[in-house]
Scaffold this motif. Sequence first.
Motif, PDB file in Angstrom:
ATOM      1  N   TYR A   1       0.876  -1.178   0.000  1.00  0.00           N
ATOM      2  CA  TYR A   1       0.000   0.000   0.000  1.00  0.00           C
ATOM      3  C   TYR A   1       0.910   1.223   0.000  1.00  0.00           C
ATOM      4  CZ  TYR A   1      -2.989   3.634   2.172  1.00  0.00           C
ATOM      5  OH  TYR A   1      -3.655   4.803   2.477  1.00  0.00           O
TER       6      TYR A   1
ATOM      7  N   VAL B   1       1.555   5.429  -0.708  1.00  0.00           N
ATOM      8  CA  VAL B   1       1.136   6.810  -0.951  1.00  0.00           C
ATOM      9  C   VAL B   1       2.411   7.617  -1.192  1.00  0.00           C
ATOM     10  CG1 VAL B   1      -0.187   8.783  -0.131  1.00  0.00           C
ATOM     11  CG2 VAL B   1      -0.827   6.463   0.593  1.00  0.00           C
TER      12      VAL B   1
ATOM     13  N   ALA C   1       5.166  10.585  -1.926  1.00  0.00           N
ATOM     14  CA  ALA C   1       5.263  11.945  -1.392  1.00  0.00           C
ATOM     15  C   ALA C   1       5.227  13.003  -2.498  1.00  0.00           C
ATOM     16  CB  ALA C   1       6.538  12.090  -0.561  1.00  0.00           C
TER      17      ALA C   1
ATOM     18  N   TYR D   1       9.592   2.975  -5.552  1.00  0.00           N
ATOM     19  CA  TYR D   1       9.113   3.457  -4.244  1.00  0.00           C
ATOM     20  C   TYR D   1      10.061   3.112  -3.110  1.00  0.00           C
ATOM     21  CZ  TYR D   1       4.923   3.769  -7.092  1.00  0.00           C
ATOM     22  OH  TYR D   1       4.055   4.069  -8.092  1.00  0.00           O
ATOM     23  N   GLU D   2      10.738   1.987  -3.226  1.00  0.00           N
ATOM     24  CA  GLU D   2      11.587   1.527  -2.130  1.00  0.00           C
ATOM     25  C   GLU D   2      12.753   2.482  -1.885  1.00  0.00           C
ATOM     26  OE1 GLU D   2      13.292  -2.767  -0.657  1.00  0.00           O
ATOM     27  OE2 GLU D   2      13.324  -2.302  -2.774  1.00  0.00           O
ATOM     28  N   ASP D   3      13.254   3.092  -2.956  1.00  0.00           N
ATOM     29  CA  ASP D   3      14.396   4.001  -2.827  1.00  0.00           C
ATOM     30  C   ASP D   3      13.972   5.462  -2.767  1.00  0.00           C
ATOM     31  OD1 ASP D   3      16.597   2.164  -2.754  1.00  0.00           O
ATOM     32  OD2 ASP D   3      16.116   1.680  -4.836  1.00  0.00           O
ATOM     33  N   THR D   4      12.715   5.683  -2.451  1.00  0.00           N
ATOM     34  CA  THR D   4      12.172   7.034  -2.398  1.00  0.00           C
ATOM     35  C   THR D   4      11.448   7.199  -1.067  1.00  0.00           C
ATOM     36  OG1 THR D   4      11.742   6.827  -4.767  1.00  0.00           O
ATOM     37  CG2 THR D   4      10.715   8.690  -3.657  1.00  0.00           C
ATOM     38  N   LEU D   5      11.430   8.422  -0.562  1.00  0.00           N
ATOM     39  CA  LEU D   5      10.623   8.688   0.634  1.00  0.00           C
ATOM     40  C   LEU D   5       9.160   8.797   0.219  1.00  0.00           C
ATOM     41  CD1 LEU D   5      10.769   9.368   3.731  1.00  0.00           C
ATOM     42  CD2 LEU D   5      10.420  11.742   3.015  1.00  0.00           C
ATOM     43  N   ASN D   6       8.311   8.003   0.851  1.00  0.00           N
ATOM     44  CA  ASN D   6       6.869   8.034   0.575  1.00  0.00           C
ATOM     45  C   ASN D   6       6.134   8.566   1.797  1.00  0.00           C
ATOM     46  OD1 ASN D   6       6.893   6.238  -1.999  1.00  0.00           O
ATOM     47  ND2 ASN D   6       8.130   5.126  -0.503  1.00  0.00           N
ATOM     48  N   LEU D   7       4.884   8.917   1.615  1.00  0.00           N
ATOM     49  CA  LEU D   7       4.057   9.212   2.789  1.00  0.00           C
ATOM     50  C   LEU D   7       3.724   7.910   3.504  1.00  0.00           C
ATOM     51  CD1 LEU D   7       1.741  11.870   1.141  1.00  0.00           C
ATOM     52  CD2 LEU D   7       3.549  12.294   2.816  1.00  0.00           C
ATOM     53  N   ALA D   8       3.499   6.864   2.727  1.00  0.00           N
ATOM     54  CA  ALA D   8       3.300   5.529   3.301  1.00  0.00           C
ATOM     55  C   ALA D   8       3.807   4.496   2.308  1.00  0.00           C
ATOM     56  CB  ALA D   8       1.824   5.280   3.599  1.00  0.00           C
ATOM     57  N   LEU D   9       4.512   3.513   2.805  1.00  0.00           N
ATOM     58  CA  LEU D   9       4.929   2.354   2.003  1.00  0.00           C
ATOM     59  C   LEU D   9       4.736   1.155   2.916  1.00  0.00           C
ATOM     60  CD1 LEU D   9       6.227   1.007  -0.478  1.00  0.00           C
ATOM     61  CD2 LEU D   9       8.460   1.556   0.463  1.00  0.00           C
TER      62      LEU D   9
ATOM     63  N   MET E   1       3.262  -3.402   8.261  1.00  0.00           N
ATOM     64  CA  MET E   1       2.889  -1.992   8.456  1.00  0.00           C
ATOM     65  C   MET E   1       1.380  -1.790   8.289  1.00  0.00           C
ATOM     66  SD  MET E   1       5.150   0.279   9.429  1.00  0.00           S
ATOM     67  CE  MET E   1       4.699   1.889   8.771  1.00  0.00           C
TER      68      MET E   1
ATOM     69  N   MET F   1      -0.153  -2.861  11.503  1.00  0.00           N
ATOM     70  CA  MET F   1       0.073  -1.875  12.559  1.00  0.00           C
ATOM     71  C   MET F   1      -0.732  -0.597  12.327  1.00  0.00           C
ATOM     72  SD  MET F   1       4.083  -2.122  13.640  1.00  0.00           S
ATOM     73  CE  MET F   1       4.849  -2.051  12.039  1.00  0.00           C
ATOM     74  N   ARG F   2      -0.868  -0.214  11.057  1.00  0.00           N
ATOM     75  CA  ARG F   2      -1.651   0.987  10.751  1.00  0.00           C
ATOM     76  C   ARG F   2      -3.107   0.777  11.165  1.00  0.00           C
ATOM     77  NH1 ARG F   2      -0.441   5.336   7.778  1.00  0.00           N
ATOM     78  NH2 ARG F   2       1.417   4.365   6.894  1.00  0.00           N
TER      79      ARG F   2
END
Lengths: 161, 445
Positions: free
Chosen positions: A40, A42, A44, A52-60, A65, A68-69
């Motif tokens: 899942y 979202v 940034a 996505y793995e090598d980027t800062l996301n709002l959520a990954l 996770m 936990m979310r």
Amino acid sequence: MTVNTQVLNDVTAFIWQEADLLDHKGYQEWLQLWSDDGLYIVPAEFAADDNYEDTLNLALDDADMRRMRVARLEDGESVSANATGNTVRMISRVRVLEAGEDLVIARCAMTLNEMRHGKLVTYPADVEYQLQPSADGFRLARKVVRLMHADSFLRTVSFIF
Amino acid sequence: MAANQSQPVMNKESKTMSELIEMQNVSLKAAEMVEEGRVHKSLYSDPEIFEEELDKVFNNTWVYVGHESEVPEAGCYKTAWIGRQPVILSRDRKMNLHVLQNRCRHRGATVCEGRKGKTKSFTCPYHGWGYGLDGALRALPKPEEYEGVFDKKDFPLESLRVETYQGLVFATYRDDIESLEDFLGGAKKWIDLFMKQGGGYPLKVLGEHRFNFPGNWKIQLENTTDAYHFPIIHKSFVTSLDDATADIFDFLHGDGFVEDLGNGHSVMVMIPELVDLEADLDQPIPARFEKLAEELRAEGKPEDEVKKLVRAAHGTGFNLNLFPNVSCSMAFFRVLRPVSVGETEIQHVALGGEGAPAPFNRKRMRLHEHFQGPMGFGTPDDGEAWERVHKGAQSGQDGWILVNRGLNNLHESKDGNVAGAVCSETGMRGAYRQYQKMMAAGEEK
């Protein structure tokens, strides 16, 4: 141009089902929609590429996770989750991009509305779904929510897009 | 501000902490709304005071605009703000940094609307005036109508004074204030410690989370030096951690402290054993970093470097609050921008190592996503509290906000500064002392 309306209907039915679960806080059932290695996401940035793995996301969120979310939203310990009212999301413009035997990729438009401290907050987004066909319907392998607000400033979020 | 200041708003001799003061029809002097252990809610809610803050605070001190790694090459830029004023941080062909007013000298349009990028020049879209990365006005269409009217060299983009420390870039409109290093003073030691979390690699910005909240900027400023709130408002975050990690975050009863570093800066040490990330490298690898350690070993990293990177991946055990708009907070930069008296924009800037192994930077980003930003497991609960503080600041007869926690338990730090317990409000008092000093400027009786 011909559209395979059967696939489109199946995909749309799945997306609506998922949307309804999230708006009505059916989070445990939502968790069951996913394949074990599903993500899942979202980003940034609205136009982020798919690394996505090598980027800062709002959520990954992987399965841990996500669990936990959901726990955070359900366990009553989060003051922002407790203060979050209902959300109402509208899905439209569903288009199937790929319809393979093992993977169906679709894209749609979403507008999520949240009532926050008496004020309506609206989040338009472009959402991509990767779905794995199985005997009992689709498994959710990937959901990428590209928020228009991502390029600007969001309000804090204590629900699931 | 109205001219009539004759009615005293507060009499320090006669008022106790619980007494009310009459606020109606009184012109407020912000500097008088700050006392040693309390500040008045009007500092959160009065639009006139907000306007005065932009002028007296943000236009009169060093303001953080970015990190050097955000403009790594010649031609790189990022846009930023000093209070309400848009500026551009740029790097010219000679690799010099500039902070330029984002405003064409002709009719005043902004010349750059991108958040960051690379360019050869800044061109005003309205009439095509083109400026270099150093701000020089290079060319404009149909120049003959200006012959004898003005000389291009006299109309560069306005340039601010820029200085850096450890890659942190600050700018100021004031040519006559102290150097950045003098302004940072006692905070420099802590910035040096903070930079060690690159794990032996130079610190690099990996990305940022952006969110806003309906409330005053000082509510956020206070929060970064507020350990008292952590186990309460962030209970759901702590619950999501494994037991060993949750123990690390159970720091209110530990040996942490808050130290007033002067000039409004303060440090809050929550986890003393994580102050120096290059010390104690012989510690065993915690369970939650075992996967990272395996990935680093698989990349051929020797065990001593694996341990160094794993320890750095934690981030530091302290929050360094730099007045007025940035903090080096455990593992990230938190940058605030006052938008209006009741709106603040915040960036949570994720950090990693330039050239560091990919698994290290990935882990840093995943940890950042876990707590920080508008969808993290921590920030939304902070935001909820700040929003409520702002709402509460509009109401009530007793208008005081307490910042007197730990006044009974102060001591002198090794560096000779005032320090208090980890959950004391020593850092807030330091910030408000600087605020008071700046807001009182020009109002000496």
